[in-house]
Design an enzyme around this catalytic site. Sequence first.
Site, PDB file in Angstrom:
ATOM      1  N   GLY A  14      18.029  10.681 -30.493  1.00 36.42           N
ATOM      2  CA  GLY A  14      17.814   9.402 -30.555  1.00 36.42           C
ATOM      3  C   GLY A  14      18.589   8.314 -31.727  1.00 36.42           C
ATOM      4  O   GLY A  14      18.100   7.651 -32.336  1.00 36.42           O
ATOM      5  N   ASN A  16      21.012   6.381 -30.912  1.00 36.16           N
ATOM      6  CA  ASN A  16      20.999   4.838 -30.420  1.00 36.16           C
ATOM      7  C   ASN A  16      19.799   4.401 -30.714  1.00 36.16           C
ATOM      8  O   ASN A  16      19.675   3.050 -30.874  1.00 36.16           O
ATOM      9  CB  ASN A  16      21.442   4.706 -29.271  1.00 36.16           C
ATOM     10  N   LEU A  87      17.093  10.997 -19.858  1.00 31.05           N
ATOM     11  CA  LEU A  87      17.550  11.583 -18.667  1.00 31.05           C
ATOM     12  C   LEU A  87      16.944  11.556 -17.502  1.00 31.05           C
ATOM     13  O   LEU A  87      17.603  11.422 -16.284  1.00 31.05           O
ATOM     14  CB  LEU A  87      17.640  12.889 -19.010  1.00 31.05           C
ATOM     15  N   HIS A 106      25.662   4.608 -20.434  1.00 32.27           N
ATOM     16  CA  HIS A 106      26.232   5.723 -20.174  1.00 32.27           C
ATOM     17  C   HIS A 106      27.362   5.930 -20.722  1.00 32.27           C
ATOM     18  O   HIS A 106      28.198   5.215 -21.264  1.00 32.27           O
ATOM     19  CB  HIS A 106      26.498   5.489 -18.463  1.00 32.27           C
TER      20      HIS A 106
END
Length: 195
Positions: A14, A16, A87, A106
Amino acid sequence: MKKVNIAIFVSGSGTNCENLIKYFTPSSLADCRLVVSNKPDAYGLTRAERLGVKTAVAPKAQLNDAGFMLPLLREYRIDFIVLAGFLPLVPDFLIDAYPRRIVNLHPALLPKYGGKGMWGHHVHEAVKAAGETETGMTVHYVTPVCDSGEIIAQFRVSLSPDDTVDDIARKEHELEMEHFPQVVEEVIRRTFAPA
């Protein structure tokens, strides 16, 4: 323009997610209202809770259940979804409910190194094995086909032959930390700007 409510979907540590929450905390544009994870032990949930953001766990059965997910997102009046290291494939009913309002980060320069099995370290290992001279990050709209949505932004970084897989991962992650929140902000501005 009313404040846009964001849900962040995470599966792992986490970083980001935390970066996005901190970025939007002082913002008048958007508010990170909810963090959703498919894994109850995802550290992203802990980061969110520490920053005062509500969390929810949606394992595969719940994630794929419109009767669970849509009311959850409605409860927090979610307008926009950001996948930040999430995911599982997003179910079609969510994509239909949030057309061009779900974006994904990505860790490669799509269309290279995308698709099934291409996540996290697997991506960086493939980049290293191919002897690439650069890598980068891609932000794209989410569609029913994994990693195939329209590209919104890409940022690149040079690689040297001496770079290890960990070096590649670190360089790419630095791009994410620097650019991802601003890209999300720009997409929200464009998406929700008054006509």
